[in-house]
Design a protein around this motif. Structure first.
Motif, mmCIF file in Angstrom:
data_model
loop_
_atom_site.group_PDB
_atom_site.id
_atom_site.type_symbol
_atom_site.label_atom_id
_atom_site.label_comp_id
_atom_site.label_asym_id
_atom_site.label_seq_id
_atom_site.Cartn_x
_atom_site.Cartn_y
_atom_site.Cartn_z
ATOM 1 N N UNK A 187 0.842 -1.198 0.000
ATOM 2 C CA UNK A 187 0.000 0.000 0.000
ATOM 3 C C UNK A 187 0.877 1.248 0.000
ATOM 4 N N UNK A 188 0.495 2.212 -0.808
ATOM 5 C CA UNK A 188 1.240 3.461 -0.894
ATOM 6 C C UNK A 188 0.683 4.491 0.082
ATOM 7 N N UNK A 189 -0.639 4.579 0.155
ATOM 8 C CA UNK A 189 -1.281 5.529 1.050
ATOM 9 C C UNK A 189 -2.621 4.969 1.511
ATOM 10 N N UNK A 190 -2.899 5.106 2.797
ATOM 11 C CA UNK A 190 -4.160 4.663 3.390
ATOM 12 C C UNK A 190 -4.596 5.771 4.343
ATOM 13 N N UNK A 193 2.924 11.342 13.789
ATOM 14 C CA UNK A 193 2.789 9.888 13.855
ATOM 15 C C UNK A 193 4.185 9.327 14.072
ATOM 16 N N UNK A 194 4.361 8.641 15.174
ATOM 17 C CA UNK A 194 5.660 8.098 15.574
ATOM 18 C C UNK A 194 6.741 9.186 15.561
ATOM 19 N N UNK A 195 6.366 10.387 15.995
ATOM 20 C CA UNK A 195 7.312 11.490 16.111
ATOM 21 C C UNK A 195 7.562 12.263 14.837
ATOM 22 N N UNK A 196 6.982 11.837 13.719
ATOM 23 C CA UNK A 196 7.165 12.533 12.443
ATOM 24 C C UNK A 196 5.914 13.342 12.128
ATOM 25 N N UNK A 197 6.110 14.607 11.733
ATOM 26 C CA UNK A 197 4.955 15.462 11.452
ATOM 27 C C UNK A 197 4.151 14.903 10.287
ATOM 28 N N UNK A 198 2.853 14.731 10.513
ATOM 29 C CA UNK A 198 1.957 14.236 9.478
ATOM 30 C C UNK A 198 1.199 15.393 8.849
ATOM 31 N N UNK A 244 -1.761 7.995 5.817
ATOM 32 C CA UNK A 244 -0.683 7.144 6.311
ATOM 33 C C UNK A 244 0.143 6.677 5.123
ATOM 34 N N UNK A 245 1.457 6.899 5.204
ATOM 35 C CA UNK A 245 2.365 6.496 4.147
ATOM 36 C C UNK A 245 3.632 5.926 4.770
ATOM 37 N N UNK A 246 4.389 5.198 4.002
ATOM 38 C CA UNK A 246 5.705 4.681 4.356
ATOM 39 C C UNK A 246 5.733 4.074 5.759
ATOM 40 N N UNK A 247 6.540 4.635 6.668
ATOM 41 C CA UNK A 247 6.708 4.047 8.004
ATOM 42 C C UNK A 247 5.408 4.012 8.803
ATOM 43 N N UNK A 248 4.523 4.986 8.587
ATOM 44 C CA UNK A 248 3.248 5.026 9.313
ATOM 45 C C UNK A 248 2.332 3.875 8.901
ATOM 46 N N UNK A 287 3.777 0.764 8.291
ATOM 47 C CA UNK A 287 4.495 -0.479 8.570
ATOM 48 C C UNK A 287 3.766 -1.266 9.656
ATOM 49 N N UNK A 288 3.952 -2.568 9.633
ATOM 50 C CA UNK A 288 3.262 -3.434 10.578
ATOM 51 C C UNK A 288 3.690 -3.101 12.012
ATOM 52 N N UNK A 289 2.701 -2.993 12.896
ATOM 53 C CA UNK A 289 2.990 -2.718 14.295
ATOM 54 C C UNK A 289 2.098 -1.625 14.859
ATOM 55 N N UNK A 290 2.371 -1.250 16.103
ATOM 56 C CA UNK A 290 1.598 -0.227 16.802
ATOM 57 C C UNK A 290 2.255 1.133 16.573
ATOM 58 N N UNK A 291 1.441 2.126 16.246
ATOM 59 C CA UNK A 291 1.915 3.476 15.957
ATOM 60 C C UNK A 291 1.246 4.473 16.902
ATOM 61 N N UNK A 292 1.988 5.499 17.283
ATOM 62 C CA UNK A 292 1.492 6.518 18.195
ATOM 63 C C UNK A 292 1.184 7.799 17.437
ATOM 64 N N UNK A 293 -0.018 8.314 17.639
ATOM 65 C CA UNK A 293 -0.433 9.597 17.068
ATOM 66 C C UNK A 293 -0.427 10.606 18.214
#
Length: 166
Positions: free
Chosen positions: A85-88, A107-112, A127-131, A133-139
């Motif tokens: 997926x490129x963008x969700x 998201x995970x410390x990176x400005x969205x 959501x793109x790239x690292x955001x 990736x499989x796993x839990x993400x913090x907003x």
């Protein structure tokens, strides 16, 4: 005799040209080796919002929504995404926040994105790239007294979502 002298000169020139070629390879190898040694083993990712111990601050609430649920009750909703997926997009809802301040969403410390969140606002996050990736993400939603990241934090809200690959 004349032919011998010409032949010796040619052999000498050929020998010097080969030595020069052979000599030029050595510095390149040394340079390559030093570059390899200087490369860090782990890539350091610079965050837009510093990692730290932050607690809920300021008025209002912020939550994210996926097809798998909502984080309003403190749970972590699940988002199923394809590996390529490129963008969700996922939804968000903000209530009772200070609409006179600019809200930075990380998201995970990176400005969205930056948004004007206020009394009742709904929207979506790309959501793109690292955001993705499989796993839990913090907003994290942060408002600063100067509306710039160099200012003092006056509002801090956080929630999580989980990405599972389908």
């Amino acid at each position: 005799m004349k032919n011998k002298i010409v032949a010796m000169i040619m052999i000498g020139m050929l020998a010097m040209s080969m030595t020069a070629c052979g000599g030029s390879d050595a510095p390149d190898e040394a340079k390559t080796e030093s570059v390899k040694n200087e490369t860090p083993e782990e890539e350091v990712v610079k965050r837009d919002f510093p990692e730290g111990e932050y607690s809920d601050l300021g008025s209002g609430t912020f939550s994210v929504q996926t097809s798998g649920g909502d984080s309003a009750d403190g749970s972590t909703p699940v988002l199923f995404a394809k590996e390529n997926s490129v963008i969700v997009q996922i939804g968000y809802k903000a209530e009772g926040m200070d609409g006179s301040k600019l809200s930075y969403i990380y998201i995970d410390g990176m400005e969205n994105t930056t948004e004007q969140l206020g009394e009742r606002v709904q929207g979506s996050l790309d959501l793109q790239e690292d955001a993705l990736s499989e796993g839990v993400h913090t907003v994290e939603v942060v408002q600063y007294d100067t509306d710039e990241p160099e200012g003092e934090i006056v509002t801090y809200k956080s929630c999580q979502y989980e990405v599972k690959l389908k």
